[in-house]
Design an enzyme around this catalytic site. Structure first.
Site, mmCIF file in Angstrom:
data_model
loop_
_atom_site.group_PDB
_atom_site.id
_atom_site.type_symbol
_atom_site.label_atom_id
_atom_site.label_comp_id
_atom_site.label_asym_id
_atom_site.label_seq_id
_atom_site.Cartn_x
_atom_site.Cartn_y
_atom_site.Cartn_z
ATOM 1 C CE1 TYR A 162 -2.968 3.139 1.393
ATOM 2 C CE2 TYR A 162 -1.500 3.063 3.284
ATOM 3 C CZ TYR A 162 -2.476 3.706 2.562
ATOM 4 O OH TYR A 162 -2.969 4.913 2.983
ATOM 5 C CG ASP A 193 -6.009 10.672 5.216
ATOM 6 O OD1 ASP A 193 -5.673 11.593 5.973
ATOM 7 O OD2 ASP A 193 -5.221 10.120 4.432
#
Lengths: 121, 121
Positions: B14, B38
């Site tokens: 990732y 986020d």
């Protein structure tokens, strides 16, 4: 009201209360219907303040030091890395994630660590 | 099958995919119905792979380096601290929490950081 919460101060109070070793005092930092999973993936989720006190009772005899290493927060949540030293013999570095209610009580706690994060001193 | 997942390898993949900078490739690491928050507490939760790709599109032009600093996992969840360097000018240390499905796709991501965790280089 929730904007006024200082989550880092609450986390430091939690760590010093854990280090002081009284299970009832640690459980008092949790909301009545809080949940606790430690370690995450370990199979047990402790639900409610009484179960949470039982969890901390199992460790209250040990001499523990706790040091906050990295703290992050957003909204009413905190994520932090800390080091736990047990009886001067073992060091565990743990990432915990906590959520809080507007009274500053912990509503959920998840502790991420495994045997590979334990160091003999 | 889930026991076979190497979550640390998935997290490293990732981070390197984020650093490579292609939003569609990052989104492909997420499950179709995944959620992304986020920063946590920032107000937006992106739901679904398409919305998640849109989130990463906003940053895909920046030159990014990502370094995993601390990794913890339990069950199908991971919590980790990493450093993101953006255009050689800014460093952000973030704690993320991810959950995975049995195919190794991310089902939820939460990133804990704030302006106080950004350092100008």
């Amino acid at each position: 009201m929730s904007d006024a919460l200082d989550l880092e101060a609450l986390v430091n109070r939690y760590l010093s209360t854990v280090a002081a070793g009284n299970a009832a005092n640690v459980a008092a930092l949790y909301a009545e219907d809080a949940t606790l999973e430690d370690p995450v993936g370990g199979g047990d989720v402790h639900i409610g303040r009484q179960a949470i006190e039982g969890f901390y009772k199992a460790v209250e005899a040990a001499e523990v030091k706790a040091e906050l290493l990295t703290f992050r927060s957003g909204g009413q949540e905190a994520a932090f890395l800390f080091a736990l030293t047990v009886a001067g013999a073992m060091r565990i570095e743990v990432i915990e994630v906590m959520t809080f209610n507007s009274d500053g009580l912990v509503t959920s706690m998840k502790a991420y660590w495994g045997p590979e994060n334990v160091t003999q001193l």
